[in-house]
Design a protein around this motif. Structure first.
Motif, mmCIF file in Angstrom:
data_model
loop_
_atom_site.group_PDB
_atom_site.id
_atom_site.type_symbol
_atom_site.label_atom_id
_atom_site.label_comp_id
_atom_site.label_asym_id
_atom_site.label_seq_id
_atom_site.Cartn_x
_atom_site.Cartn_y
_atom_site.Cartn_z
ATOM 1 N N GLU A 140 -4.329 2.297 -2.986
ATOM 2 C CA GLU A 140 -3.600 3.403 -2.863
ATOM 3 C C GLU A 140 -2.119 3.191 -2.791
ATOM 4 O O GLU A 140 -1.091 3.921 -3.432
ATOM 5 N N VAL A 141 -1.703 1.868 -2.329
ATOM 6 C CA VAL A 141 -0.192 1.460 -2.280
ATOM 7 C C VAL A 141 -0.112 0.007 -2.758
ATOM 8 O O VAL A 141 -0.795 -0.610 -2.383
ATOM 9 N N LEU A 142 0.812 -0.024 -3.423
ATOM 10 C CA LEU A 142 1.203 -1.601 -3.769
ATOM 11 C C LEU A 142 2.599 -1.645 -3.395
ATOM 12 O O LEU A 142 3.531 -0.879 -3.776
ATOM 13 N N VAL A 143 2.648 -2.697 -2.392
ATOM 14 C CA VAL A 143 4.083 -3.048 -1.971
ATOM 15 C C VAL A 143 4.289 -4.335 -2.796
ATOM 16 O O VAL A 143 3.852 -5.267 -2.684
ATOM 17 N N ILE A 144 5.604 -4.381 -3.664
ATOM 18 C CA ILE A 144 6.044 -5.421 -4.434
ATOM 19 C C ILE A 144 7.402 -6.038 -3.471
ATOM 20 O O ILE A 144 8.260 -5.507 -3.113
ATOM 21 N N GLY A 145 7.109 -7.254 -3.409
ATOM 22 C CA GLY A 145 8.320 -8.075 -2.797
ATOM 23 C C GLY A 145 8.979 -8.763 -3.829
ATOM 24 O O GLY A 145 8.357 -9.450 -4.584
ATOM 25 N N LYS A 155 6.728 -6.759 6.083
ATOM 26 C CA LYS A 155 6.447 -5.708 7.278
ATOM 27 C C LYS A 155 5.934 -4.534 6.846
ATOM 28 O O LYS A 155 5.279 -4.073 7.625
ATOM 29 N N THR A 156 6.313 -4.065 5.686
ATOM 30 C CA THR A 156 6.102 -2.783 5.344
ATOM 31 C C THR A 156 4.523 -2.770 4.900
ATOM 32 O O THR A 156 3.494 -1.963 5.118
ATOM 33 N N PHE A 157 4.007 -3.722 4.388
ATOM 34 C CA PHE A 157 2.647 -4.279 4.155
ATOM 35 C C PHE A 157 1.733 -4.182 5.392
ATOM 36 O O PHE A 157 0.721 -3.361 5.411
ATOM 37 N N ASN A 158 2.256 -5.007 6.258
ATOM 38 C CA ASN A 158 1.686 -4.793 7.685
ATOM 39 C C ASN A 158 1.491 -3.533 8.157
ATOM 40 O O ASN A 158 0.307 -3.054 8.737
ATOM 41 N N GLU A 159 2.456 -2.845 8.411
ATOM 42 C CA GLU A 159 2.337 -1.550 8.805
ATOM 43 C C GLU A 159 1.555 -0.379 8.165
ATOM 44 O O GLU A 159 0.782 0.110 8.776
ATOM 45 N N LEU A 160 1.222 -0.561 6.766
ATOM 46 C CA LEU A 160 0.338 0.233 5.876
ATOM 47 C C LEU A 160 -0.905 -0.198 6.098
ATOM 48 O O LEU A 160 -2.024 0.616 6.414
ATOM 49 N N LEU A 161 -1.085 -1.612 6.503
ATOM 50 C CA LEU A 161 -2.477 -2.006 6.658
ATOM 51 C C LEU A 161 -2.934 -1.457 8.085
ATOM 52 O O LEU A 161 -4.216 -1.107 8.133
ATOM 53 N N ARG A 181 -2.135 1.167 9.328
ATOM 54 C CA ARG A 181 -2.347 2.696 9.244
ATOM 55 C C ARG A 181 -3.649 2.808 8.865
ATOM 56 O O ARG A 181 -4.276 3.994 8.507
ATOM 57 N N GLY A 182 -4.246 1.715 7.863
ATOM 58 C CA GLY A 182 -5.777 2.195 7.423
ATOM 59 C C GLY A 182 -5.534 2.356 5.897
ATOM 60 O O GLY A 182 -6.331 2.825 5.297
ATOM 61 N N LYS A 183 -4.266 2.195 5.389
ATOM 62 C CA LYS A 183 -4.316 2.570 4.040
ATOM 63 C C LYS A 183 -4.863 1.328 3.220
ATOM 64 O O LYS A 183 -5.035 0.183 3.618
#
Length: 114
Positions: free
Chosen positions: A55-60, A94-100, A102-104
């Motif tokens: 659903e979401v890709l977080v790019i560092g 940190k954004t990745f962890n938050e989304l994870l 939240r069940g994303k």
């Protein structure tokens, strides 16, 4: 597969330390992620991500944010229904962890240096 910490050139995921770029899925880590053009992301660099269909890709983009994500890559991902979040890796993990949490259905692609 929560990220525990990040510093220049080093990331700890689920108790294991990685010193090369990684792609992190909710259930596994793809180590030694390599890009065709080094500091410029292209769609071919994300084959495993596209196969997974998050659903979401977080790019560092690295410690200083030197890895570039061209608009055409972002648009191609969004056209596939993938929300794209681009941040320096120090913020992106940190954004990745938050989304994870939240069940994303989220995947992270992290450049660890530069």
């Amino acid at each position: 597969m929560e990220v525990e910490s990040y510093s220049f050139g080093r990331i700890v995921v689920a108790g294991k330390t990685y010193t090369r770029d990684v792609i992190i899925f909710p259930d596994r880590v793809l180590p030694n992620w390599w890009r065709k053009e080094g500091h410029r992301l292209c769609l071919d660099d994300l084959k495993e991500v596209l196969d997974y269909g998050p659903e979401v890709l977080v790019i560092g983009t690295g410690y200083s944010g030197l890895m570039k994500v061209p608009d055409d890559v972002r648009k191609a991902l969004e056209a596939r229904g993938i929300e794209v979040i681009v941040k320096k890796t120090g913020e992106a993990w940190k954004t990745f962890n938050e989304l994870l949490k939240r069940g994303k259905k989220v995947v992270a692609a992290f450049h660890l240096t530069c």
